[in-house]
Design a protein around this motif. Structure first.
Motif, PDB file in Angstrom:
ATOM      1  N   LEU A  67       0.844  -1.188   0.000  1.00  0.00           N
ATOM      2  CA  LEU A  67       0.000   0.000   0.000  1.00  0.00           C
ATOM      3  C   LEU A  67       0.882   1.241   0.000  1.00  0.00           C
ATOM      4  O   LEU A  67       1.963   1.240   0.583  1.00  0.00           O
ATOM      5  CB  LEU A  67      -0.892   0.025   1.241  1.00  0.00           C
ATOM      6  CG  LEU A  67      -1.914  -1.094   1.407  1.00  0.00           C
ATOM      7  CD1 LEU A  67      -2.636  -0.951   2.736  1.00  0.00           C
ATOM      8  CD2 LEU A  67      -2.908  -1.094   0.263  1.00  0.00           C
TER       9      LEU A  67
ATOM     10  N   ARG B 182      -6.324  -6.535   4.007  1.00  0.00           N
ATOM     11  CA  ARG B 182      -5.594  -5.262   3.939  1.00  0.00           C
ATOM     12  C   ARG B 182      -5.180  -4.941   5.370  1.00  0.00           C
ATOM     13  O   ARG B 182      -6.010  -4.963   6.282  1.00  0.00           O
ATOM     14  CB  ARG B 182      -6.454  -4.141   3.375  1.00  0.00           C
ATOM     15  CG  ARG B 182      -5.690  -2.832   3.213  1.00  0.00           C
ATOM     16  CD  ARG B 182      -6.537  -1.709   2.598  1.00  0.00           C
ATOM     17  NE  ARG B 182      -6.999  -2.049   1.261  1.00  0.00           N
ATOM     18  CZ  ARG B 182      -8.273  -2.306   0.932  1.00  0.00           C
ATOM     19  NH1 ARG B 182      -9.224  -2.240   1.835  1.00  0.00           N
ATOM     20  NH2 ARG B 182      -8.603  -2.609  -0.298  1.00  0.00           N
TER      21      ARG B 182
ATOM     22  N   GLU C  65      -1.940  -5.495   0.894  1.00  0.00           N
ATOM     23  CA  GLU C  65      -3.266  -6.029   0.618  1.00  0.00           C
ATOM     24  C   GLU C  65      -3.150  -7.242  -0.292  1.00  0.00           C
ATOM     25  O   GLU C  65      -2.140  -7.437  -0.974  1.00  0.00           O
ATOM     26  CB  GLU C  65      -4.169  -4.968  -0.001  1.00  0.00           C
ATOM     27  CG  GLU C  65      -3.754  -4.467  -1.351  1.00  0.00           C
ATOM     28  CD  GLU C  65      -4.634  -3.325  -1.842  1.00  0.00           C
ATOM     29  OE1 GLU C  65      -5.644  -2.996  -1.206  1.00  0.00           O
ATOM     30  OE2 GLU C  65      -4.295  -2.767  -2.892  1.00  0.00           O
TER      31      GLU C  65
END
Length: 163
Positions: free
Chosen positions: A12, A92, A153
């Motif tokens: 991320l 996530r 994720e």
């Protein structure tokens, strides 16, 4: 000093990781506990400007551990959807590493408690202030200064972004 993420495609961005931290309401703080055993404890938290705030009693395992060794880790899970037919989860999460310390300044402690209360009880200002007044003398604030942050994720979620 900190490891790079192995699966870079699933990493991320800083902005996405920060959004997870802002949205979340609980995570797990990991410290070096008694007899050098890891101690991981689920907690409510507040994330602001590269710092994570926790509140606790003025004594206990978590506080003793942080006082003895400032190095900590904190994990927040944003999503964990089990997909049985694919033998996987669409997840996530964000992991933080840093050093924790006890906030000593009374003004900063009060400000942190006010921000905590606003996050968890946004529509009751009078109630928040009353609760803070009642608990402030018996509440400790631990601050984690974030040194490293990684968010990750599931590859399926990465692919959904590019559709």
């Amino acid at each position: 000093m900190f490891r790079e993420m192995r699966r870079k495609k699933q990493e991320l961005s800083v902005e996405e990781s920060t959004a997870v931290l802002k949205k979340g309401t609980s995570g797990v703080l990991a410290v070096l506990g008694d007899e050098a055993y890891p101690y991981a404890v689920p907690l409510s938290y507040l994330y602001e400007k590269g710092k994570v705030y926790f509140h606790c009693a003025k004594s206990g395992h978590k506080l003793d551990a942080v006082t003895a060794n400032a190095k900590v880790s904190f994990c927040v899970i944003d999503q964990d959807n089990v997909v049985p037919e694919k033998y996987t989860t669409y997840f996530r999460s964000v992991i933080l590493f840093g050093k924790a310390f006890v906030l000593m300044d009374n003004t900063e402690r009060r400000t942190a408690l006010e921000k905590f209360a606003e996050k968890y009880s946004p529509s009751d200002r009078a109630g928040r202030l009353q609760e803070i007044k009642k608990l402030i003398d018996n509440t400790c604030i631990i601050v984690m200064a974030v040194e490293h942050m990684t968010g990750k994720e599931a590859i399926e979620l990465v692919r959904e972004k590019h559709i």
